[in-house]
Motif scaffolding. Structure first.
Motif, PDB file in Angstrom:
ATOM      1  N   TYR A 174      -7.793   0.756  -0.337  1.00 34.16           N
ATOM      2  CA  TYR A 174      -6.862   1.707  -0.936  1.00 34.16           C
ATOM      3  C   TYR A 174      -7.169   1.772  -2.428  1.00 34.16           C
ATOM      4  O   TYR A 174      -7.475   0.752  -3.052  1.00 34.16           O
ATOM      5  N   LYS A 193      -7.419   6.173   0.859  1.00 31.21           N
ATOM      6  CA  LYS A 193      -7.951   5.011   1.585  1.00 31.21           C
ATOM      7  C   LYS A 193      -9.344   5.384   2.085  1.00 31.21           C
ATOM      8  O   LYS A 193      -9.549   6.477   2.610  1.00 31.21           O
ATOM      9  N   VAL A 210      -3.642  -7.501   4.332  1.00 34.51           N
ATOM     10  CA  VAL A 210      -4.120  -7.474   2.947  1.00 34.51           C
ATOM     11  C   VAL A 210      -4.990  -8.693   2.697  1.00 34.51           C
ATOM     12  O   VAL A 210      -4.573  -9.828   2.944  1.00 34.51           O
ATOM     13  N   VAL A 229      -6.553  -2.220  -3.108  1.00 31.59           N
ATOM     14  CA  VAL A 229      -6.092  -3.155  -2.091  1.00 31.59           C
ATOM     15  C   VAL A 229      -7.087  -3.069  -0.942  1.00 31.59           C
ATOM     16  O   VAL A 229      -7.280  -1.993  -0.360  1.00 31.59           O
ATOM     17  N   THR A 287      -6.658  -7.866  -3.694  1.00 29.63           N
ATOM     18  CA  THR A 287      -6.129  -6.849  -4.597  1.00 29.63           C
ATOM     19  C   THR A 287      -6.920  -6.924  -5.894  1.00 29.63           C
ATOM     20  O   THR A 287      -7.531  -7.952  -6.210  1.00 29.63           O
ATOM     21  N   TYR A 346      -0.062   4.098  -2.417  1.00 28.81           N
ATOM     22  CA  TYR A 346      -1.466   4.519  -2.426  1.00 28.81           C
ATOM     23  C   TYR A 346      -1.631   5.726  -1.508  1.00 28.81           C
ATOM     24  O   TYR A 346      -1.199   5.687  -0.358  1.00 28.81           O
ATOM     25  N   THR A 349       0.807  -1.224   0.000  1.00 30.19           N
ATOM     26  CA  THR A 349       0.000   0.000   0.000  1.00 30.19           C
ATOM     27  C   THR A 349       0.840   1.275   0.000  1.00 30.19           C
ATOM     28  O   THR A 349       0.284   2.366   0.026  1.00 30.19           O
TER      29      THR A 349
END
Length: 146
Positions: free
Chosen positions: A79, A11, A107, A95, A110, A8, A5
């Protein structure tokens, strides 16, 4: 996990509803596209300030990698980033993470979608508006095209 992440900048929280679950108590695989849509819409609204009166988007492609199941009661976030901008299409990466008991992000999923700027009158893709392109490029730190 932070490596995934790290690139990124956006969020957003996602709420899991009872209706999102399958017979085994997991989030149904098809619901992840809805989670991506919620996150993408928040990104467009908050960051890009997309002009929906003049701009139509369709999805040309969706990819999802399911890494860990999600269940009712999980606190999750998505994300979002734009990873590629073409003339009439762009890629959006996702994500989905859930918060662990220790407060870390794990995680779970994805994905990527290809968004196409589309004219419903001519049934053809058209160039992404300059304003939206500029905002995506500035937010994501892309170098100017010109």
């Amino acid at each position: 996990m932070r490596e995934i992440t790290a690139n990124y900048k956006f969020k957003t929280p996602i709420n899991i509803r009872f209706s999102d679950l399958d017979a085994f108590g997991h989030v149904n695989n098809a619901v992840y596209l809805t989670f991506f849509e919620i996150a993408r819409t928040d990104y467009f609204k908050e960051i890009i300030q997309w002009n929906w009166d003049d701009t139509n988007l369709i999805l040309g492609k969706s990819e999802i990698s399911y890494l860990k199941p999600l269940k009712l009661g999980d606190q999750i976030f998505c994300y979002v980033r734009t990873s590629r901008i073409g003339n009439s299409s762009f890629d959006v990466d996702y994500v989905i993470v859930k918060m662990t008991e220790t407060g870390e992000e794990q995680v779970c999923t994805t994905g990527q979608t290809v968004c196409i700027h589309y004219d419903y009158k001519t049934y053809k893709s058209v160039s992404i508006p300059e304003n939206e392109t500029r905002k995506m490029m500035e937010f994501e730190g892309f170098k100017p095209r010109f």
